[in-house]
Design a protein around this motif. Structure first.
Motif: not given
Lengths: 322, 126
Positions: A184-197, A269-277
């Protein structure tokens, strides 16, 4: 406006009652009425008895219903298409922005400088950085990980388990001598963001092989989605199916169809990124339910079910939400 | 002797029923000041995010950014003249409507019985 909304709710409730009806469950109120009538006339009792026996005999066959994900998906999508006749199928990945004009206007302003760009830049740097053994993320995925996000989660025949995109990224890290990231962390969100993009516009294409373990995982995810839980006693479907498009306090409830296409998301609302988890965990907490284990079968199978329901809906992630 | 005992019992029963009806009347209407205090407390509970949180899904006059998942809370006394119907809805609406997204406020101990009563006092003013 309010009247229209409540009528809409009623109609959609009835529609969902049909959609979500559990096979093999009969109205328990039927019992006593039947008994009272039977007392009056012997012949009627005999006839009713025969009918009851027949029902009893067929009940077990009904209970052991066949798992048919494709039929479920068609019914699931048809429900939303009927509920929001003006929303294009390709627009469901935009969540609440697709169904509300006021939100759409705000969204256009937000997208002039999307708040997820920092995560995307961070993700690109991480993606390019080699592992201790000199390998890269690109070495773990087909097509070097480009344009494949829409095929996750996948069913792994070897382990008999569902593998989410986040799981696949961690498996890659471990294979090449690095530590797994928090799901559920920011680093994971950064990586899935790249793959989604790199997969934007590609429709969800989840495969459920004809393997009893895959079907069981799908069915488990479906159960998690529709089960009432927590102190509020509501299910994922209570908000994201029945009340989709309605406003919960200041937030518009996103339709469950296409909800994962936008992941990961930046939430104001969070002020940062969120993964699916993170999204699942946060939803559990909001309904005052005990969050499930981030790496457990509950969220994994829920991801599998929800993504399969969205087959055909194009990826829009990374997304931005209020 | 028996006659005396009978008369005593009758008297006791009469006294009991009198006091009971007085109690019932008190519960029903209360004195003006306790009733308005209950309405005020009920309103606070209906607006409190950790308690009733009614405004998450229902429009209530005076609420900032209320939700509209369910019916606006107006004309409640006319729509639900029977208080026990409201009690049941607040306790566990899924008993009436299995598909309802309404939280099980009483059943799952989000609200106590007396809190539900106060909220109903407030709802009846809408």
């Amino acid at each position: 406006m309010q009247m229209q909304n409540s009528t809409l709710m009623e109609t959609s409730r009835r529609a969902s009652a049909r959609l979500l009806a559990v096979p093999g469950v009969r109205d328990p109120a039927g019992g006593p009425v039947v008994a009272a009538k039977a007392g009056r006339q012997h012949r009627v009792a005999m006839a009713l008895g025969a009918v009851c026996l027949l029902l009893l005999a067929t009940a077990p066959a009904k209970a052991a219903h066949t798992i048919n994900p494709e039929a479920d998906r068609k019914a699931f999508q048809a429900y939303f298409f009927a509920k929001f006749p003006k929303v294009a199928k390709s627009d469901y990945g935009n969540g609440p922005y697709a169904i509300n004009a006021e939100m759409r206007a705000q969204w256009k302003q937000v997208m002039e400088f999307p708040p997820y760009v920092f995560a995307l830049d961070d993700g690109k740097a991480r993606w390019a950085k080699p592992f201790p053994d000199g390998k890269h993320y690109a070495d773990c995925f087909e097509n070097k990980g480009v344009g494949i996000r829409q095929t996750y989660p996948r069913f792994d025949v070897k382990t008999g388990k569902v593998v989410t995109l986040e799981d696949a990224i961690n498996a890659c890290r471990v294979e090449h001598g690095d530590k797994p990231l928090k799901l559920g962390g920011q680093k994971m969100a950064s990586l899935t963001a790249v793959m989604a993009h790199s997969s934007r516009g590609k429709p969800f294409d989840i495969v459920i092989p004809n393997d009893p373990r895959a079907l069981a995982a799908y069915e488990h995810g479906k159960e998690v989605f529709y089960s009432r839980k927590g102190q509020l006693g509501i299910s994922c479907a209570s908000c994201h199916v029945l009340a989709a498009g309605e406003r919960l306090r200041g937030d518009y409830l996103a339709p469950a169809l296409g909800i994962l296409a936008a992941m990961p998301i930046y939430r104001a609302h969070w002020g940062n990124m969120g993964t699916i988890t993170r999204r699942f965990t946060s939803c559990s907490k909001k309904t005052r339910a005990e969050p499930m284990k981030p790496d457990g079968a509950g969220y994994r199978d829920l991801d599998y079910f929800l993504s399969y329901m969205s087959n055909g809906i194009p990826i829009t992630g990374p997304g931005a939400r209020p | 002797m028996t006659k005396h005992r009978f008369a005593f019992a009758l008297l006791a029963a009469a006294a009991l029923s009198l006091s009971l009806s007085a109690y019932a009347a008190n519960v029903k209407t209360g004195t003006a000041s306790t009733y308005s205090a209950d309405v005020k407390a009920g309103r606070a509970l209906a607006f409190n995010k950790k308690k009733g949180n009614c405004i998450a899904c229902h429009v209530i006059k005076g609420a900032v950014m209320p939700g509209h998942v369910a019916r606006p809370l107006v004309g409640i006394k006319k729509a639900f003249p029977n208080r026990s119907t409201l009690e049941r809805i607040l306790y566990d609406e899924s008993l009436r409507d299995p598909m309802a997204p309404m939280p099980r406020l009483g059943k799952n101990h989000v609200l106590t019985h007396s809190e539900i009563e106060k909220i109903i006092d407030f709802l009846y003013t809408l």
